[in-house]
Scaffold this active site. Structure first.
Site, PDB file in Angstrom:
ATOM      1  CG  ASP A 173      -1.709   1.319   1.295  1.00  0.00           C
ATOM      2  OD1 ASP A 173      -2.551   1.412   0.231  1.00  0.00           O
ATOM      3  OD2 ASP A 173      -1.480   2.126   1.976  1.00  0.00           O
ATOM      4  CG  ASP A 207       4.190  -0.125   5.677  1.00  0.00           C
ATOM      5  OD1 ASP A 207       3.579  -0.311   4.798  1.00  0.00           O
ATOM      6  OD2 ASP A 207       3.881   0.270   6.805  1.00  0.00           O
ATOM      7  CE1 TYR A 222      -3.516   1.246   4.613  1.00  0.00           C
ATOM      8  CE2 TYR A 222      -2.606  -0.209   6.312  1.00  0.00           C
ATOM      9  CZ  TYR A 222      -2.303   0.587   5.168  1.00  0.00           C
ATOM     10  OH  TYR A 222      -1.245   0.546   4.656  1.00  0.00           O
ATOM     11  CD  GLU A 250       4.050   5.841   4.605  1.00  0.00           C
ATOM     12  OE1 GLU A 250       3.775   6.608   5.427  1.00  0.00           O
ATOM     13  OE2 GLU A 250       3.961   4.697   4.389  1.00  0.00           O
TER      14      GLU A 250
END
Ligand SMILES: *[C@@H]1O[C@H](CO)[C@@H](O)[C@H](O)[C@H]1NC(C)=O
Ligand SMILES: *[C@@H]1O[C@H](CO)[C@@H](O)[C@H](O)[C@H]1NC(C)=O
Length: 608
Positions: A128, A131, A296, A517
């Site tokens: 996703d 990581d 999430y 990110e």
């Protein structure tokens, strides 16, 4: 490469017809039967042949060059779209050996045992973000968004010669989602260890093997996760069946494959039924699967049920589903909201999709002017600065809360919806104002900002060079993410990063995940915008006009103040009220000193 030599599955019938026309039926039947059986063994058969040589992102310095041509398609927009898709290649999980056409030389096969704990093969799919977590809910949103964009701006993919990569990118995700949906009311929603205390930072060859698989089913439902997956399958089914919106939009990208479209539609229907009618009732999936946790979890499922019903209505030409979408829209009071559009919040997209369906004379129902009014209330508030968001001093649409982690995402999604809706706006003035606002946000993301940074890695020398990505960094020292190694090992071409803070400041710091990110859903709206600009923009993207070293001249000193790094929060962080109070105190003290001085001097003078 097998898929280059063999015909597409769809072409097989044509081949058989051709053979039938020129030979006796018997002569044809045998080779065709064999070809057909052969095609069943080789799943890559129906994927479009990839270009040879492949598209590979050029060096970032090429993004500093103004195009010499002035036609359509503009080569810089072609490259940007190509890079944006290439990012997804870098995020691939699973088997990347020869047949997978891996274009990213520094990526290796990984997490091949995913699903074994559940007795399933859940290898494949996408990581996703920075990581190694595979998360179905944000992936579903990403695929839905990209397929919807490739329906409306398909010519952009075709013109830039990216349709084969789009096809390959979508199938890598959809084929995994098919595996994650092994029975009508079972869906795997998470693979990997989300325990932040044990976070792994390192390459793709040493990923910890403890990667649990988590699912929802009738005993532990997850309404938004099932509905969100259904919407992805429906939107992509519509794309693969070449079902475009009439009137103002392009034809879908040319990856037509009716067999695949039908498979996707079956999964969409089953998942919708599971979401809407589970014997376990309706609830958010984090209440069934706490492991999805803070990262999430979702805020509710009314929007997912509605958009799932609506895309299913569209993909399947079904007025029954359409009426259910209208009912959910009422039931969950989705009218007159000012929410952002993102993986957890789909309401503004629902307004636009209702309007598109109404304007395309599909016969499903819906009154165009009603949906125009809903859309225009929503979009007018944004462009007139009346939506609860504000513009940063350098021009980014910013929602307190939603923009605090990944500021570019709400703005890019707004730009994408504004551009798409502008084509069916009720007046030319509205069309112009939506288009202009969308352009301002797109320009911002591509470098027209106080940092002179185009927030797409590898697109220009001023692009971010420290995306928060364990894979790309080449480091494995979780305690020294920023310095080990000093320079990232690999350029993560095409990755959209989180973005600047609410003052427009961008800290290119690897550990600062709110700003640096990368994630599957961050790229999605920019793919659609880039495809649109490939189709209709003769000008280069903004970044070609940036001067070399522009970011280095203006980059902020010190540290950020956000969810990852709080070092920058003390000191200069005074509120407006505090500054006023301080000014008042200083003035009073100053006047007091002056008064004392005058009094002292007066006494001295009188004493003389
Ligand atoms: C893939 O393997 C190569 C060779 O061992 C290694 O150099 C590279 O860093 C690996 N890639 C990642 C993302 O870990
Ligand atoms: C497009 O419009 C035509 C006629 O207006 C209609 O017959 C057709 O069903 C429409 N197609 C879609 C996909 O809405």
């Amino acid at each position: 490469m097998i898929d280059v030599i063999l015909p597409k599955m769809g072409n097989l019938n044509e081949l058989c017809l051709l053979l039938n026309a020129t030979t006796t039926p018997l002569q044809c039947t045998l080779p065709c039967t064999m070809l057909f059986l052969f095609s069943l063994i080789l799943p890559v058969l129906s994927q479009i042949a990839l270009p040879n040589p492949p598209f590979l992102p050029p060096n970032a310095s090429s993004g500093a060059q103004t195009s010499s041509t002035s036609g359509i398609p503009n080569p810089q927009w072609n490259t940007l779209l190509g890079n944006l898709i290439y990012f997804y290649d870098a995020q691939r999980s699973g088997n990347l050996s020869a047949t997978a056409n891996n274009r990213v030389p520094w990526r290796n096969s990984s997490a091949l045992d995913d699903g074994k704990d559940a007795g399933l093969d859940l290898s494949g799919g996408y990581y996703d973000a920075g990581d190694y977590i595979k998360a179905t809910f944000p992936l579903s949103f990403t695929l839905m968004s990209i397929c919807w964009g490739a329906i409306d701006y398909g010519q952009g993919y075709d013109l830039s010669n990216q349709t084969a990569y789009l096809d390959s990118m979508l199938r890598w995700g959809l084929d995994w989602m098919i595996k994650a949906h092994p029975s009508p009311s079972t869906l795997y929603v998470l693979v990997g260890n989300t325990d932040v205390d044990n976070a792994y930072w390192g390459g793709d060859q040493n990923i910890p093997t403890h990667r649990p698989s988590y699912s929802i089913d009738d005993t532990k439902p997850g309404t938004e996760a099932a509905a969100g997956a259904s919407a992805a399958f429906s939107a992509c089914s519509a794309l693969y069946s070449n079902r475009g919106f009439n009137g103002s939009y392009s034809t879908p990208a040319s990856l037509h494959d009716d067999t695949y479209a039908q498979t996707l539609l079956t999964h969409a229907q089953q998942l919708y039924t599971f979401a809407a009618n589970s014997t376990g009732g309706q609830k958010t999936y984090q209440s069934s699967v706490p492991a999805v946790g803070d990262a999430y979890g979702s805020s509710g499922f009314g929007d997912e049920l509605t958009i799932a019903a609506l895309f299913l209505a569209w993909a399947n030409s079904s007025s029954t589903y359409y009426q259910q979408a209208e009912q959910y829209f009422q039931q969950y009071k989705l009218t007159k909201q000012d929410d952002v559009f993102n993986w957890d919040s789909k309401t503004p997209g629902i307004y636009v999709l209702f309007a598109q369906i109404a304007q395309s004379s599909s016969g499903l129902g819906g009154d165009l002017s009603t949906w125009q009014a809903e859309c225009e209330r929503y979009f007018d508030a944004i462009v007139n600065n009346d939506s609860g968001a504000f513009l940063t001093t350098d021009g980014l649409l910013y929602y307190n809360g939603d923009s605090d982690e990944a500021s570019l995402n709400p703005a890019l999604n707004a730009a994408m919806l504004l551009s798409r809706y502008a084509q069916i706006a009720s007046t030319a003035d509205k069309k112009a104002s939506y288009t202009k606002f969308a352009q301002s946000q797109l320009d911002y993301v591509l470098g027209k900002n106080s940092m002179s940074v185009p927030y797409v890695v590898g697109s220009n020398p001023n692009s971010p060079s420290n995306p928060h990505s364990a894979m790309a960094s080449g480091g494995d020292d979780v305690g020294n993410i920023n310095t080990s190694p000093p320079q990232e090992a690999y350029v993560l071409y095409g990755a959209v990063v989180g973005g600047p803070d609410k003052h427009g400041r961008f800290f290119d710091i690897r550990s600062d995940w709110p700003e640096t990110e990368v994630a599957l859903d961050y790229n999605a709206p920019l793919l659609t915008l880039a495809a649109m600009h490939v189709m209709n923009d003769t000008n280069d993207p903004f970044f070609t006009s940036l001067r070399a070293g522009a970011y280095d001249k203006v980059k902020p000193s010190g540290q950020p103040c956000d969810a990852a790094i709080s070092d920058g929060c003390s000191g200069h962080k005074l509120s407006k009220a505090a500054i006023i109070a301080l000014a008042v105190v200083l003035t009073v003290v100053g006047l007091l000193i002056l008064g004392l001085l005058a009094w002292y001097l007066r006494i001295r003078l009188t004493r003389k």
